[in-house]
Design an enzyme around this catalytic site. Sequence first.
Site: not given
Ligand code: SAJ
Length: 420
Positions: A212, A266
């Site tokens: 994870k 996360c």
């Molecule tokens: N972000 C970027 N650029 C991107 C993708 C995301 O700047 O290309 C930013 C988003 O705007 C946000 C942050 O990253 O601020 C996190 O967003 P996210 O959509 O990447 O992730 P979370 O935090 O909503 O959910 C993540 C997920 N993990 C992965 O995709 C590996 C989810 O599957 C997990 O269950 C969750 O963390 C968790 O609970 O750990």
Amino acid sequence: MTFKTVSVIGLGYIGLPTAAVLASRKLQVVGVDVNPKTVDTINQGKIHIVEPDLDMVVHAAVHEGYLRATTSPEQADAFLIAVPTPFTGDHQPDMSFIEAASKSVAPVLKKGDLVILESTSPVGATEQMAGWMAELRPDLTFPMTHGAESDIRVAHCPERVLPGHVLRELVQNDRVIGGMTEKCSAACVRLYKLFVEGECIVTDARTAEMCKLTENSFRDVNIAFANELSVICDKQGINVWELIKLANRHPRVNILQPGPGVGGHCIAVDPWFIVSAAPEDARLIRAARGVNDYKPQWVIAKVESAIEDHLRANQTKNKSKVNVACFGLAFKPNIDDLRESPALSIAASLAERAVGNIFVVEPNISAVPPQFENSFTLITDKEALEVADVVLLLVDHRQFAEIKPQLRKNQVLIDCKGIW
Ligand code: SAJ
């Protein structure tokens, strides 16, 4: 054994949907939360968090009598612990919620029960949790001392669902199941198979914990790469979004998107659990955290420099007449979640630095959170585009992507998501 009753400890963004989905499979589910308000809300068939369709599933589960919430654990065949694991000020994992949850479950455990840790945790946490329960229940045996013959089965099965798509991903995603023994894993697979359509893949608890952390660190490192490129390209006059699109045409390149920083509970937290366990070795993972945490400061500096230019062009030093419109406050697009949001922290910092009048547009909220009422004003997109000297796009909400802003000659646009 079959599972008739399941208890979910922690009824937040992970625990409540999981409890509701288990209840929808007609298991008797008792949800436990320390917050009496949360418990009351759920017992009325309502929800206290925002997640598409969750209200309907909880409403049905409660009214059909399969889901009930309470503040203290009761006997069950399986316990699923889904409490927060934040970090402390010095980036060390804060295990206090897992400790409190496992110690609250210990008194009601009986021979044959299964305890699963779902919270994202540092390596070794599952064993530590079993230790806390064993201390309180010397009359029961646990896997670390009694192996396959233990009275209590303990496993780690990290949650992996994406906020906004939780109900679908809970069912469809594969699950990594790390039992403390093979029997623990087998029991855990039996439980998840009641609602998971994805594969349940078995490993040991430590590998599941690290898996994870690895998933979220992978994403953090990749976002950091995009964020670093955005800073480099800005200096070199290159459009980073066009650049990434072009590079991604290569069959083995898949760069993520830059933004104003990385938010949520996360991705910005979990990599620290790897760093804190291996401070000498986790050099790339730590560097990525630094790059992503630096991005909001970089955005603030860009806004300040745009304001300086604006004042110079208007031959004035009076910042009180400068209007900055921030588009988006949420931590990512199309949600109303402002927790750990880089957009919110940028808007708040700009207000604190008194760079001008700060206006925000956030279509997913109806009011500014009370602690920011004196910092900025919530207005509509039309009003914002009318009054702004500096237009700052922070979140690529779908509503913003539909706008094609016609900026006036003297308006400056800083687009952190490349949609305008
Ligand atoms: N972000 C970027 N650029 C991107 C993708 C995301 O700047 O290309 C930013 C988003 O705007 C946000 C942050 O990253 O601020 C996190 O967003 P996210 O959509 O990447 O992730 P979370 O935090 O909503 O959910 C993540 C997920 N993990 C992965 O995709 C590996 C989810 O599957 C997990 O269950 C969750 O963390 C968790 O609970 O750990």
